[in-house]
Design a protein around this motif. Structure first.
Motif, PDB file in Angstrom:
ATOM      1  N   LEU A  12       5.981  23.102  48.319  1.00  0.00           N
ATOM      2  CA  LEU A  12       5.789  21.746  48.848  1.00  0.00           C
ATOM      3  C   LEU A  12       6.831  20.883  48.138  1.00  0.00           C
ATOM      4  O   LEU A  12       6.576  20.334  47.070  1.00  0.00           O
ATOM      5  N   PRO A  13       8.026  20.788  48.716  1.00  0.00           N
ATOM      6  CA  PRO A  13       9.134  20.149  48.003  1.00  0.00           C
ATOM      7  C   PRO A  13       8.963  18.642  47.837  1.00  0.00           C
ATOM      8  O   PRO A  13       8.218  18.005  48.582  1.00  0.00           O
ATOM      9  N   GLY A  77      -9.706  25.288  45.193  1.00  0.00           N
ATOM     10  CA  GLY A  77      -8.974  24.559  46.226  1.00  0.00           C
ATOM     11  C   GLY A  77      -9.717  23.311  46.658  1.00  0.00           C
ATOM     12  O   GLY A  77      -9.128  22.227  46.798  1.00  0.00           O
ATOM     13  N   ALA A  78     -11.016  23.455  46.850  1.00  0.00           N
ATOM     14  CA  ALA A  78     -11.833  22.309  47.260  1.00  0.00           C
ATOM     15  C   ALA A  78     -11.876  21.269  46.147  1.00  0.00           C
ATOM     16  O   ALA A  78     -11.842  20.059  46.408  1.00  0.00           O
ATOM     17  N   ALA A  79     -11.927  21.740  44.902  1.00  0.00           N
ATOM     18  CA  ALA A  79     -11.949  20.822  43.760  1.00  0.00           C
ATOM     19  C   ALA A  79     -10.675  19.987  43.727  1.00  0.00           C
ATOM     20  O   ALA A  79     -10.705  18.765  43.527  1.00  0.00           O
ATOM     21  N   LEU A  80      -9.559  20.649  43.959  1.00  0.00           N
ATOM     22  CA  LEU A  80      -8.279  19.938  43.954  1.00  0.00           C
ATOM     23  C   LEU A  80      -8.238  18.881  45.067  1.00  0.00           C
ATOM     24  O   LEU A  80      -7.786  17.755  44.855  1.00  0.00           O
ATOM     25  N   PHE A 108      -2.176  23.288  50.226  1.00  0.00           N
ATOM     26  CA  PHE A 108      -1.652  23.252  51.598  1.00  0.00           C
ATOM     27  C   PHE A 108      -2.565  22.441  52.522  1.00  0.00           C
ATOM     28  O   PHE A 108      -2.092  21.690  53.376  1.00  0.00           O
ATOM     29  N   MET A 109      -3.857  22.606  52.359  1.00  0.00           N
ATOM     30  CA  MET A 109      -4.779  21.845  53.206  1.00  0.00           C
ATOM     31  C   MET A 109      -4.683  20.355  52.907  1.00  0.00           C
ATOM     32  O   MET A 109      -4.720  19.523  53.806  1.00  0.00           O
TER      33      MET A 109
ATOM     34  N   LYS B 125      -0.405  25.549  61.230  1.00  0.00           N
ATOM     35  CA  LYS B 125       0.565  25.188  60.200  1.00  0.00           C
ATOM     36  C   LYS B 125       0.078  25.630  58.809  1.00  0.00           C
ATOM     37  O   LYS B 125       0.852  26.154  58.001  1.00  0.00           O
ATOM     38  N   THR B 126      -1.213  25.423  58.547  1.00  0.00           N
ATOM     39  CA  THR B 126      -1.766  25.792  57.244  1.00  0.00           C
ATOM     40  C   THR B 126      -1.718  27.305  57.045  1.00  0.00           C
ATOM     41  O   THR B 126      -1.334  27.803  55.978  1.00  0.00           O
ATOM     42  N   VAL B 127      -2.110  28.037  58.092  1.00  0.00           N
ATOM     43  CA  VAL B 127      -2.137  29.496  57.986  1.00  0.00           C
ATOM     44  C   VAL B 127      -0.717  30.050  57.808  1.00  0.00           C
ATOM     45  O   VAL B 127      -0.481  30.953  56.998  1.00  0.00           O
ATOM     46  N   VAL B 128       0.226  29.497  58.547  1.00  0.00           N
ATOM     47  CA  VAL B 128       1.614  29.971  58.447  1.00  0.00           C
ATOM     48  C   VAL B 128       2.192  29.648  57.063  1.00  0.00           C
ATOM     49  O   VAL B 128       2.866  30.475  56.439  1.00  0.00           O
ATOM     50  N   MET B 129       1.916  28.455  56.591  1.00  0.00           N
ATOM     51  CA  MET B 129       2.417  28.069  55.268  1.00  0.00           C
ATOM     52  C   MET B 129       1.854  29.007  54.196  1.00  0.00           C
ATOM     53  O   MET B 129       2.570  29.463  53.292  1.00  0.00           O
ATOM     54  N   PHE B 130       0.568  29.307  54.321  1.00  0.00           N
ATOM     55  CA  PHE B 130      -0.088  30.226  53.380  1.00  0.00           C
ATOM     56  C   PHE B 130       0.559  31.615  53.464  1.00  0.00           C
ATOM     57  O   PHE B 130       0.897  32.222  52.450  1.00  0.00           O
TER      58      PHE B 130
END
Lengths: 149, 531
Positions: A12-13, A77-80, A108-109, B125-130
């Motif tokens: 994630l740049p 992940g949920a915590a973050l 990512f989410m 997008k999320t799945v591909v990024m992962f």
């Protein structure tokens, strides 16, 4: 101190300058944010992981986190996402090793669904974690280059 | 610091969608094992009951501290150089300078471009990024049915629930009805007292929202809630080589190894995102290469090993590499059956909890090993010998985490992951016969048998008198998650739990004992002197 440069993988740049906050041991996401997740603390992020000798009781809000990987509960992940929602999540996560499945899901989410970017770079190498110390000036570049010092 | 009231102002009814109430459990003579008079009385502070002192996280969150991939050794200290991606596939030699991009089909690209709606584009997008982060080459179509570990809803889960609510609002649904881990509480059989119920309502205020959202995107009914989704009573056991995207480390581990499924380890809702597009990134344990074993585990015990300790030994040694286990096939007679599958469940879940193992092979037993034998061993594999002394060494190193080290046991937990039919039958028979032999009416330590409702009903159908006798003896059935129970506020201070589950041992203060010693403990209410 002499400036050292490391090249990682920009997942994630982004571009950012600030001070490093370093956990030489893997960062336990869930265990570190208990006071935010369960005690209603919303304007800071006191690290609650008593196993983390580098960070325990330090305010880790809005930090540039430098560590090897994250560990701990699959709630990580949920915590973050939860602390990011409060505005006390990290501004950047810099990993010396390969990102793991739990924190990547949260990062990512958060980026895609809540449009909040936490700059994420992994594979910076063990030398990065050996070189960087809490308080060191740090500059992150879009291409995954990280300058320490 | 600013403090918010912890959930105090949230009432359950405000969180329920119109027309919904708290989902009813399937009750079997609903009562706590001690008739509601037992030792467990969580501390309740504040006028609303159950709220913790301002600014201090409640004790019950302790159970969330550790889980798979905690990077800690048997001494509880960080393991130097620990490294795991958590996918079940340790990636090496990745060049950070070469960004990876998987290939997408035209249809997948269209979804990514938003031609099938905004939510689906975000999912893709999320799945591909992962997938790109872990070196996936493409997306593959999923079969069978998903299994999810998004199962409990403390306040911090709001962001995740919101994601799936948005998906539900746009009409997205899983490619097949899916199973979900057990709920984190059981108000009908376990937390039956007001103070216990208060902790549940205040600890999991978003549970109705989560359950409602899961239902909207395709979750099966409450009676199918189980971490052992693959049992015949639940029926989520796709054929070998089916691609799935499962979460819940023990289910992934069993599915990959015993069923021969192909899934990586997922967490944090990623498995549900895959379910919503019916596709998953192809890498790691889905590939032939990723399923090769880099460790040979040579089991040389003089009798059947303690399966939980064997799994712990393997997990701590290989972390997330794939082990090929030899020397135990004689305990399976060449087949995994309903009668012996719990041995692999115990061992496998322990490898996943003490390490991050997503797949193991057992020579002459598991499907990949039956098909390919030792051809599954990768070049330059390493060997780890497990003998009686090694099993004993691991066992002897387990710390006593009870608040009062020399206290008496107050609860006995059987089954984590959820028990099979055979396990609850075995325990029922063993305990009731031993009680008869000793001339006792009840066990001296209340026993909780964790299993899904269909598994319990199976026993009720086949052996109703045994079930009656088990209930009378103090054996309590519950379909909740054992680990969430041990995490309740005040548990560690007031309860001394014993268990047959190495996974439960790993994640809680419960003490682990072999079955014969556990039987003695529940009969006498004491830890034997020679243990």
């Amino acid at each position: 101190m002499a400036k050292k440069t490391f090249k990682g993988r920009p997942l994630l740049p982004g571009k950012l300058e600030g001070e490093a906050l370093v956990s030489k041991q893997p960062f336990n996401t869930t265990a570190s944010y208990f006071d935010n997740m369960f005690a209603g603390v919303t304007d800071s992020a006191p690290c609650t992981d008593s196993d983390n000798k580098d960070l325990f009781r330090k305010d880790i809000s809005n930090c540039i986190m430098c560590t090897s990987q994250t560990i701990g509960s699959t709630f990580g992940g949920a915590a973050l996402m939860g602390v990011a929602e409060m505005g006390v999540g990290p501004r950047a996560m810099l990993f010396s090793r390969h990102i793991d499945s739990i924190i990547s899901a949260g990062l990512f989410m958060e980026d895609i669904w809540n449009e909040k970017r936490i700059i994420t770079i992994d594979l910076l190498g063990d030398e990065f974690l050996e070189a960087v110390n809490t308080g060191d000036p740090i500059a992150i570049h879009e291409d995954g280059t990280v300058e320490v010092g | 610091m600013k403090r918010r009231k912890f959930v105090k102002t949230v009432t359950l009814s405000t969180l329920l969608p119109a027309g919904l109430s708290i989902p009813a459990g399937n009750v079997l003579a609903g009562s706590s094992p001690d008739g509601g008079k037992g030792a467990f009385r969580p501390t309740v502070e504040g006028p609303s009951g159950g709220s913790q002192p301002a600014g201090k996280a409640p004790d019950w969150v302790r159970s969330l501290r550790d889980s798979d991939m905690d990077g800690l050794g048997p001494d509880g200290k960080p393991v130097p150089g620990y490294s795991a991606t958590g996918t079940g596939h340790a990636r090496k030699n990745v060049d950070p300078a070469k960004p990876h991009q998987m290939e997408l089909t035209r249809e997948e690209q269209d979804i990514l471009d938003g031609k099938q709606g905004e939510a689906k584009a975000k999912v893709m997008k999320t799945v591909v990024m992962f997938g790109n982060a872990f070196g996936a080459t493409k997306l593959v179509d999923l079969g069978g049915a998903p299994h999810s570990s998004v199962f409990n809803a403390p306040p911090f889960m709001k962001s995740i629930i919101d994601v799936f609510s948005q998906c539900a609002d746009e009409g997205l649904k899983s490619y097949a009805p899916f199973t979900v881990n057990p709920r984190p509480f059981d108000l009908y059989n376990v937390e039956t007292q007001p103070d216990e119920m208060a902790m549940v309502f205040e600890g999991y205020p978003l549970q109705p929202q989560l359950d409602y959202t899961l239902m909207r995107i395709g979750a099966r009914g409450m009676n199918s809630r189980s971490c052992a989704c693959y049992l015949s009573e639940i029926g989520n056991a796709p054929p070998p080589e089916t691609y799935v995207a499962w979460a819940e480390s023990s289910a992934v581990n069993f599915g990959n190894s015993v069923l021969g499924l192909r899934t990586n380890r997922y967490a944090g809702g990623m498995e549900l995102l895959c379910a919503l597009i019916g596709k998953a990134p192809y890498f790691g344990l889905m590939t032939d290469e990723g399923r090769m074993a880099t460790w040979l585990i040579d089991v040389r015990t003089t009798k059947a090993p303690d399966w939980g300790v064997l799994g712990a030994a393997i997990g701590m040694k290989v972390v997330e590499d794939v082990p090929f286990i030899v020397g135990v096939d004689q305990y399976f007679g060449g087949e995994v059956t309903k009668e012996n599958m719990h041995l692999l469940k115990a061992m496998g879940s322990s490898t996943a909890a003490n390490g991050a193992v997503g797949l193991y092979h057992v020579e002459n037993v598991t499907p990949d090993a039956k098909k390919l034998g030792r051809k599954l061993l990768a070049k330059n594999y390493k060997t780890y010998v497990v003998d009686d002394a090694e099993i004993q060494r691991i066992y002897d190193n387990y710390p006593n985490l009870w608040s009062k080290k020399d206290g008496k046991p107050t609860r006995c937990f059987i089954g984590c992951p959820h028990n099979t039919y055979q396990e609850i039958y075995n325990w029922g028979t063993m305990v009731t016969e031993e009680l008869k032999r000793r001339g006792q009416d009840k066990v001296k330590v209340p026993m909780h048998l964790f299993c899904s409702i269909p598994v319990r009903n199976h026993l009720l159908d086949e052996h109703p008198v045994l079930v009656r006798d088990m209930k009378r003896a103090g054996m309590n059935f519950t379909n909740m998650c054992a680990l969430m129970f041990t995490g309740l506020k005040g548990f560690t201070e007031k309860e001394n739990a014993v268990t047959n589950s190495n996974k439960a041992r790993k994640y809680s203060s419960s003490r682990y004992f072999p079955d014969d010693i556990l039987l003695e403990i529940v009969m006498t209410g004491e830890i034997p002197k020679n243990v």
